[in-house]
Design a protein around this motif. Structure first.
Motif, PDB file in Angstrom:
ATOM      1  N   ASN A  54       7.180   6.401 -15.861  1.00 38.91           N
ATOM      2  CA  ASN A  54       6.292   5.681 -14.950  1.00 38.91           C
ATOM      3  C   ASN A  54       5.491   6.566 -14.014  1.00 38.91           C
ATOM      4  OD1 ASN A  54       6.746   3.082 -15.795  1.00 38.91           O
ATOM      5  ND2 ASN A  54       8.452   2.743 -14.430  1.00 38.91           N
ATOM      6  N   GLY A  55       5.880   7.786 -13.836  1.00 39.00           N
ATOM      7  CA  GLY A  55       5.185   8.629 -12.866  1.00 39.00           C
ATOM      8  C   GLY A  55       3.881   9.181 -13.418  1.00 39.00           C
ATOM      9  N   ASN A  56       2.805   8.930 -12.706  1.00 41.03           N
ATOM     10  CA  ASN A  56       1.517   9.541 -13.037  1.00 41.03           C
ATOM     11  C   ASN A  56       0.543   9.299 -11.881  1.00 41.03           C
ATOM     12  OD1 ASN A  56       0.081   6.988 -13.532  1.00 41.03           O
ATOM     13  ND2 ASN A  56       1.239   6.878 -15.433  1.00 41.03           N
ATOM     14  N   ASP A  57      -0.573   9.995 -11.917  1.00 41.83           N
ATOM     15  CA  ASP A  57      -1.559   9.891 -10.835  1.00 41.83           C
ATOM     16  C   ASP A  57      -2.130   8.491 -10.704  1.00 41.83           C
ATOM     17  OD1 ASP A  57      -1.190  12.561 -10.254  1.00 41.83           O
ATOM     18  OD2 ASP A  57      -2.858  13.217 -11.510  1.00 41.83           O
ATOM     19  N   TRP A  58      -2.312   7.774 -11.809  1.00 41.52           N
ATOM     20  CA  TRP A  58      -2.895   6.430 -11.774  1.00 41.52           C
ATOM     21  C   TRP A  58      -2.007   5.500 -10.942  1.00 41.52           C
ATOM     22  CZ3 TRP A  58      -1.608   1.461 -13.086  1.00 41.52           C
ATOM     23  CH2 TRP A  58      -2.651   0.549 -13.071  1.00 41.52           C
ATOM     24  N   VAL A  59      -0.711   5.584 -11.144  1.00 40.64           N
ATOM     25  CA  VAL A  59       0.223   4.743 -10.378  1.00 40.64           C
ATOM     26  C   VAL A  59       0.084   5.043  -8.890  1.00 40.64           C
ATOM     27  CG1 VAL A  59       2.663   4.295  -9.908  1.00 40.64           C
ATOM     28  CG2 VAL A  59       1.858   4.448 -12.264  1.00 40.64           C
ATOM     29  N   GLU A  60       0.095   6.311  -8.554  1.00 41.21           N
ATOM     30  CA  GLU A  60      -0.007   6.689  -7.136  1.00 41.21           C
ATOM     31  C   GLU A  60      -1.351   6.296  -6.528  1.00 41.21           C
ATOM     32  OE1 GLU A  60       1.752  10.242  -5.606  1.00 41.21           O
ATOM     33  OE2 GLU A  60       2.548  10.704  -7.602  1.00 41.21           O
ATOM     34  N   ASP A  61      -2.405   6.332  -7.312  1.00 36.21           N
ATOM     35  CA  ASP A  61      -3.734   5.974  -6.812  1.00 36.21           C
ATOM     36  C   ASP A  61      -3.933   4.474  -6.659  1.00 36.21           C
ATOM     37  OD1 ASP A  61      -4.376   8.661  -6.793  1.00 36.21           O
ATOM     38  OD2 ASP A  61      -5.514   8.594  -8.676  1.00 36.21           O
ATOM     39  N   ASN A  62      -3.175   3.667  -7.401  1.00 37.52           N
ATOM     40  CA  ASN A  62      -3.418   2.229  -7.429  1.00 37.52           C
ATOM     41  C   ASN A  62      -2.347   1.369  -6.776  1.00 37.52           C
ATOM     42  OD1 ASN A  62      -5.981   1.699  -9.165  1.00 37.52           O
ATOM     43  ND2 ASN A  62      -4.903   3.361 -10.178  1.00 37.52           N
ATOM     44  N   PHE A  63      -1.216   1.968  -6.424  1.00 37.77           N
ATOM     45  CA  PHE A  63      -0.132   1.209  -5.816  1.00 37.77           C
ATOM     46  C   PHE A  63       0.457   1.982  -4.641  1.00 37.77           C
ATOM     47  CE2 PHE A  63      -0.223  -0.029 -10.283  1.00 37.77           C
ATOM     48  CZ  PHE A  63      -0.279  -1.406 -10.182  1.00 37.77           C
ATOM     49  N   ALA A  64       0.875   1.263  -3.630  1.00 33.55           N
ATOM     50  CA  ALA A  64       1.531   1.878  -2.473  1.00 33.55           C
ATOM     51  C   ALA A  64       3.034   1.844  -2.727  1.00 33.55           C
ATOM     52  CB  ALA A  64       1.177   1.122  -1.198  1.00 33.55           C
ATOM     53  N   ILE A  65       3.520   2.819  -3.479  1.00 37.49           N
ATOM     54  CA  ILE A  65       4.916   2.872  -3.877  1.00 37.49           C
ATOM     55  C   ILE A  65       5.751   3.541  -2.785  1.00 37.49           C
ATOM     56  CG2 ILE A  65       6.561   3.774  -5.579  1.00 37.49           C
ATOM     57  CD1 ILE A  65       4.692   1.618  -6.707  1.00 37.49           C
ATOM     58  N   ASP A  66       6.842   2.879  -2.401  1.00 34.26           N
ATOM     59  CA  ASP A  66       7.827   3.447  -1.480  1.00 34.26           C
ATOM     60  C   ASP A  66       9.187   3.070  -2.036  1.00 34.26           C
ATOM     61  OD1 ASP A  66       9.195   4.573   0.597  1.00 34.26           O
ATOM     62  OD2 ASP A  66       8.597   3.082   2.084  1.00 34.26           O
ATOM     63  N   LEU A  67       9.790   3.978  -2.780  1.00 34.49           N
ATOM     64  CA  LEU A  67      11.027   3.690  -3.490  1.00 34.49           C
ATOM     65  C   LEU A  67      12.204   3.482  -2.552  1.00 34.49           C
ATOM     66  CD1 LEU A  67      10.661   6.306  -6.344  1.00 34.49           C
ATOM     67  CD2 LEU A  67      10.245   3.848  -6.483  1.00 34.49           C
ATOM     68  N   TYR A  68      13.053   2.520  -2.928  1.00 34.90           N
ATOM     69  CA  TYR A  68      14.285   2.209  -2.216  1.00 34.90           C
ATOM     70  C   TYR A  68      15.422   2.145  -3.219  1.00 34.90           C
ATOM     71  CZ  TYR A  68      12.319   1.012   2.317  1.00 34.90           C
ATOM     72  OH  TYR A  68      11.725   1.073   3.554  1.00 34.90           O
ATOM     73  N   GLY A  69      16.627   2.392  -2.756  1.00 32.93           N
ATOM     74  CA  GLY A  69      17.811   2.262  -3.582  1.00 32.93           C
ATOM     75  C   GLY A  69      18.188   3.544  -4.290  1.00 32.93           C
ATOM     76  N   ARG A  70      18.969   3.371  -5.346  1.00 30.99           N
ATOM     77  CA  ARG A  70      19.357   4.492  -6.202  1.00 30.99           C
ATOM     78  C   ARG A  70      18.424   4.476  -7.397  1.00 30.99           C
ATOM     79  NH1 ARG A  70      25.763   3.286  -5.884  1.00 30.99           N
ATOM     80  NH2 ARG A  70      26.068   4.210  -3.830  1.00 30.99           N
ATOM     81  N   VAL A  71      17.669   5.543  -7.556  1.00 26.85           N
ATOM     82  CA  VAL A  71      16.618   5.559  -8.583  1.00 26.85           C
ATOM     83  C   VAL A  71      16.824   6.724  -9.540  1.00 26.85           C
ATOM     84  CG1 VAL A  71      14.133   5.649  -8.998  1.00 26.85           C
ATOM     85  CG2 VAL A  71      15.008   4.522  -6.945  1.00 26.85           C
ATOM     86  N   LEU A  72      16.828   6.405 -10.827  1.00 27.26           N
ATOM     87  CA  LEU A  72      16.879   7.405 -11.882  1.00 27.26           C
ATOM     88  C   LEU A  72      15.548   7.362 -12.603  1.00 27.26           C
ATOM     89  CD1 LEU A  72      18.349   9.387 -13.826  1.00 27.26           C
ATOM     90  CD2 LEU A  72      19.085   7.351 -15.114  1.00 27.26           C
ATOM     91  N   SER A  73      14.916   8.503 -12.764  1.00 25.20           N
ATOM     92  CA  SER A  73      13.636   8.600 -13.462  1.00 25.20           C
ATOM     93  C   SER A  73      13.829   9.378 -14.756  1.00 25.20           C
ATOM     94  CB  SER A  73      12.612   9.310 -12.577  1.00 25.20           C
ATOM     95  OG  SER A  73      11.430   9.544 -13.300  1.00 25.20           O
ATOM     96  N   ILE A  74      13.392   8.787 -15.862  1.00 23.69           N
ATOM     97  CA  ILE A  74      13.499   9.419 -17.178  1.00 23.69           C
ATOM     98  C   ILE A  74      12.112   9.497 -17.794  1.00 23.69           C
ATOM     99  CG2 ILE A  74      14.479   9.222 -19.498  1.00 23.69           C
ATOM    100  CD1 ILE A  74      16.682   7.477 -18.248  1.00 23.69           C
ATOM    101  N   TYR A  75      11.779  10.681 -18.310  1.00 19.64           N
ATOM    102  CA  TYR A  75      10.509  10.831 -19.018  1.00 19.64           C
ATOM    103  C   TYR A  75      10.633  11.959 -20.024  1.00 19.64           C
ATOM    104  CZ  TYR A  75       9.460  15.031 -16.309  1.00 19.64           C
ATOM    105  OH  TYR A  75       9.507  16.288 -15.768  1.00 19.64           O
ATOM    106  N   ASP A  76       9.780  11.936 -21.024  1.00 19.39           N
ATOM    107  CA  ASP A  76       9.746  12.987 -22.037  1.00 19.39           C
ATOM    108  C   ASP A  76       8.712  14.022 -21.608  1.00 19.39           C
ATOM    109  OD1 ASP A  76       9.114  14.567 -24.326  1.00 19.39           O
ATOM    110  OD2 ASP A  76       9.826  12.964 -25.635  1.00 19.39           O
ATOM    111  N   VAL A  77       9.096  15.280 -21.570  1.00 17.58           N
ATOM    112  CA  VAL A  77       8.179  16.323 -21.112  1.00 17.58           C
ATOM    113  C   VAL A  77       6.940  16.431 -22.000  1.00 17.58           C
ATOM    114  CG1 VAL A  77       9.938  17.685 -19.935  1.00 17.58           C
ATOM    115  CG2 VAL A  77       9.449  18.130 -22.342  1.00 17.58           C
TER     116      VAL A  77
END
Length: 62
Positions: A19-42
């Motif tokens: 889910n992480g990319n510049d488009w997300v950051e540019d279009n949504f005001a994300i402020d994560l809460y809780g226990r978060v695991l991020s998985i992505y393929d390099v």
């Protein structure tokens, strides 16, 4: 990410998959809460690390 941001509960677990990319950051005001695991393929050209979102998050538990 949007659910974490809106729910604002530090005790809920979330898994973010590619889910992480510049488009997300540019279009949504994300402020994560809780226990978060991020998985992505390099090798993924769109989904990237969520490190910048983690760095800005105010409600992370882990």
């Amino acid at each position: 990410m949007l659910t974490s941001t809106q729910l604002r509960d530090r005790d809920v677990n979330f898994v973010l998959i590619s889910n992480g990319n510049d488009w997300v950051e540019d279009n949504f005001a994300i402020d994560l809460y809780g226990r978060v695991l991020s998985i992505y393929d390099v090798n993924d050209e769109i989904g990237q690390t969520c490190d910048s979102l983690f760095a800005k998050a105010t409600g992370l538990n882990h």
